[in-house]
Scaffold this motif. Structure first.
Motif, mmCIF file in Angstrom:
data_model
loop_
_atom_site.group_PDB
_atom_site.id
_atom_site.type_symbol
_atom_site.label_atom_id
_atom_site.label_comp_id
_atom_site.label_asym_id
_atom_site.label_seq_id
_atom_site.Cartn_x
_atom_site.Cartn_y
_atom_site.Cartn_z
ATOM 1 N N LEU A 99 0.796 -1.421 -0.018
ATOM 2 C CA LEU A 99 -0.216 0.198 -0.004
ATOM 3 C C LEU A 99 0.751 1.175 0.125
ATOM 4 C CD1 LEU A 99 -2.534 -0.927 2.626
ATOM 5 C CD2 LEU A 99 -2.629 -1.152 0.231
ATOM 6 N N GLY A 100 2.207 1.114 -0.263
ATOM 7 C CA GLY A 100 3.069 2.108 -0.394
ATOM 8 C C GLY A 100 3.341 2.833 -1.749
ATOM 9 N N MET A 101 3.605 1.896 -2.692
ATOM 10 C CA MET A 101 4.109 2.435 -3.932
ATOM 11 C C MET A 101 2.832 2.720 -4.885
ATOM 12 S SD MET A 101 6.636 2.880 -6.279
ATOM 13 C CE MET A 101 7.871 1.983 -5.727
ATOM 14 N N ASN A 102 3.004 3.971 -5.303
ATOM 15 C CA ASN A 102 1.880 4.723 -5.874
ATOM 16 C C ASN A 102 1.596 4.205 -7.383
ATOM 17 O OD1 ASN A 102 -0.390 5.908 -5.170
ATOM 18 N ND2 ASN A 102 0.217 7.914 -5.634
ATOM 19 N N LEU A 408 1.307 -5.869 5.709
ATOM 20 C CA LEU A 408 1.373 -4.478 4.957
ATOM 21 C C LEU A 408 2.558 -3.614 4.904
ATOM 22 C CD1 LEU A 408 -1.761 -3.412 7.260
ATOM 23 C CD2 LEU A 408 -1.853 -4.786 4.632
ATOM 24 N N ALA A 409 2.812 -3.060 3.614
ATOM 25 C CA ALA A 409 3.698 -2.198 3.431
ATOM 26 C C ALA A 409 3.048 -0.791 3.326
ATOM 27 C CB ALA A 409 4.453 -2.409 2.269
ATOM 28 N N LEU A 410 3.411 0.039 4.156
ATOM 29 C CA LEU A 410 2.769 1.337 4.345
ATOM 30 C C LEU A 410 3.707 2.397 4.398
ATOM 31 C CD1 LEU A 410 0.119 0.801 7.320
ATOM 32 C CD2 LEU A 410 -0.446 1.226 4.638
ATOM 33 N N VAL A 411 3.584 3.799 3.970
ATOM 34 C CA VAL A 411 4.220 4.841 4.051
ATOM 35 C C VAL A 411 3.602 6.098 4.943
ATOM 36 C CG1 VAL A 411 5.293 6.692 2.541
ATOM 37 C CG2 VAL A 411 4.936 4.326 1.654
ATOM 38 N N THR A 412 4.466 6.301 5.760
ATOM 39 C CA THR A 412 4.006 7.377 6.944
ATOM 40 C C THR A 412 4.543 8.656 6.585
ATOM 41 O OG1 THR A 412 5.952 6.837 8.306
ATOM 42 C CG2 THR A 412 3.735 5.821 8.691
ATOM 43 N N ALA A 423 1.939 17.567 9.401
ATOM 44 C CA ALA A 423 0.864 16.849 9.752
ATOM 45 C C ALA A 423 1.257 15.128 9.881
ATOM 46 C CB ALA A 423 -0.345 16.567 8.878
ATOM 47 N N ASN A 424 0.891 14.162 10.943
ATOM 48 C CA ASN A 424 0.980 12.886 11.046
ATOM 49 C C ASN A 424 -0.077 12.157 10.358
ATOM 50 O OD1 ASN A 424 2.359 10.599 11.771
ATOM 51 N ND2 ASN A 424 1.247 10.551 13.558
ATOM 52 N N GLY A 425 0.388 11.149 9.401
ATOM 53 C CA GLY A 425 -0.527 10.364 8.719
ATOM 54 C C GLY A 425 0.098 9.482 7.894
ATOM 55 N N LEU A 426 -0.788 8.847 7.283
ATOM 56 C CA LEU A 426 -0.505 7.823 6.176
ATOM 57 C C LEU A 426 -1.009 8.070 4.600
ATOM 58 C CD1 LEU A 426 -1.755 4.499 7.833
ATOM 59 C CD2 LEU A 426 0.633 5.239 7.980
ATOM 60 N N ARG A 427 -0.165 7.866 3.687
ATOM 61 C CA ARG A 427 -0.374 7.936 2.406
ATOM 62 C C ARG A 427 -0.689 6.517 2.007
ATOM 63 N NH1 ARG A 427 3.265 8.490 -2.867
ATOM 64 N NH2 ARG A 427 3.518 6.257 -2.245
#
Length: 460
Positions: A99-102, A408-412, A423-427
């Motif tokens: 869920l990290g690579m766009n 899961l692979a996530l980008v913060t 801001a703190n969050g997830l893309r």
């Protein structure tokens, strides 16, 4: 094909001399060869009878091994063609759902592979191969530039093809733009607090300092930009006006007009990185239509068709057009002739629009799934990523660790930070998972992860 010297049979040398039954050793040797990269997706395997001869075993042993490998998803058969290593999805390879690579999602109702095969065959059939594989004009041929102008017309309007430059990907185009600005004026580049990290890398490479301008819910703040210009007189402004990366904010027309006005008054060059506009059925006018004399417009095909095309289109302001073309030639003598020809053929003959329609359809369906599972996430209905705010105490390192534990692979937010205050969050990227079902399961895992109450400065 009767020895281990043949490329398709060398993996058989991995089989241990003793141990489990032979059919198990064959499967394990095949799996190891695929894992280590000795065999790639699409590689053809030797016929079963040949393997039996090489190993000195009966045919039924090899048949059993191939059946077990097929059941594990390692290989697949094509009737009349043979047995091949299965091309594996990214989540299979890494053991994580990405869920990290766009990436743009696979197009609904179309096969990208079939379209690509047809286009390459047409290009080779219609073109002298020696000419195709020789050197070509930097910035693309006039025909390729004409196709680029047609592709960008929905957001950019009618632009003369001679103003277009074809680049081998957006990062190369971005580097050429920043090299041009650095050489012409030097100074600082203004960005939002959260920004595409590639622009930060390129700015440092060309000696441009980065100045962070505050943003609000509508995007970069024009009043704050005006104050920054008055205080520091920066050289340029970097914007992703449509579906900002990472915050997924799209600047409305009034905000675009206000930013163009401030840039003009402050003498700022505008770097308009616009990879997502064509995902919209009716994109807003590009900032380059509001301040064409100050704007570098860059639009890649990586986010709306496929990153493998390695093609982007760049329209520099006329005052710096030749300098930009020179910078582009220095960085990359020419775009790939084959990929440029494929893209031009697709645009000219309508395949690019059909492919785009399929990507749009799939993107909308995936965005609807995200809205159902993560209703707090922000992003356009056509977007291929969303932004999800997190409480300040959810530290990025803990989010990464817990996400990986859940597959899961996530980008913060820290991956996009231009400065300490952000801001703190997830893309969360929606296009990477191979199917909607895989995406749904991954987003449900994200929802469960976020439902846990965080302890102070930690993710529980």
């Amino acid at each position: 094909m009767d020895s281990l010297t043949h490329p398709s049979a060398r993996w058989l040398a991995r089989l241990p001399a003793a141990g489990p039954p032979m059919y198990v050793r064959v499967v394990e040797g095949l799996e190891a060869a695929i894992r280590d990269g000795e065999l790639q997706g699409g590689d053809q395997l030797p016929p079963q009878r040949t393997v039996a001869q090489i190993l000195g075993v009966d045919l039924t042993t090899v048949t059993r091994a191939y059946a077990a490998a097929r059941a594990r998803g390692l290989i697949e058969g094509a009737v009349g063609r043979g047995t091949f290593v299965r091309a594996r999805a990214a989540e299979d390879e890494a053991g994580l759902v990405d869920l990290g690579m766009n990436l743009p999602p696979p197009p609904q109702g179309l096969s990208l592979g079939v379209l690509l095969k047809e286009a390459v065959a047409a290009v080779v059939d219609r073109t002298d191969v020696a000419t195709l594989m020789s050197y070509h004009p930097g910035g693309g041929s006039l025909g390729q530039r004409t196709s680029a102008a047609a592709w960008l017309a929905p957001s950019l309007g009618q632009v003369a093809p001679t103003r277009m430059l074809v680049t081998p990907g957006a990062q190369t185009g971005l580097a050429a733009i920043l090299a041009t600005i650095a050489g012409a004026t030097g100074g600082a580049l203004v960005t939002e607090p959260l920004v595409y990290p590639g622009v930060l890398t390129a700015a440092r490479q060309f000696g441009l300092a980065v100045r962070v301008c505050p943003s609000d819910a509508g995007g970069l703040d024009p009043d704050a930009l005006a104050r920054l210009c008055a205080a520091e007189r920066p050289a340029a402004l970097y914007l992703t006006p449509t579906t900002n990366n990472p915050t997924a904010v799209t600047l409305d027309l009034a905000r675009r007009q206000a930013l163009a006005k401030v840039a003009r008054a402050g003498g700022l060059w505008i770097v308009e990185d616009d990879p997502y506009a064509r995902l919209f059925d009716a994109p807003l006018p590009a900032i380059a239509t509001l301040a064409p004399e100050r704007t570098f417009h860059l639009a890649t095909l990586s986010k709306c068709l496929s990153p493998g095309l390695r093609t982007a289109f760049l329209v520099p302001p006329e005052a710096l057009a030749e300098r930009t073309a020179e910078a582009l030639r220095t960085l990359a003598l020419m775009p790939s002739p084959i990929m440029s020809a494929v893209v031009s053929t697709w645009i000219r003959e309508g395949a690019a629009e059909r492919l785009l329609a399929g990507v749009r359809k799939e993107a909308r369906l995936r965005r609807a799934i995200a809205a159902e599972i993560l209703p707090a996430a922000r992003g356009a209905p056509e977007g291929i990523h969303v932004w999800l705010d997190l409480p300040p105490e959810w530290r990025a390192d803990r989010v990464h660790r817990v996400a990986q534990e859940k597959g899961l692979a996530l980008v913060t937010a820290d991956a996009f930070a231009a400065g300490p205050d952000h801001a703190n969050g997830l893309r969360i990227s929606l296009g990477g998972p191979g199917t909607q079902g895989v995406l749904r399961g991954a987003l449900e895992s994200v929802a469960r992860l976020l439902s846990a109450a965080p302890a102070p400065k930690a993710v529980v």
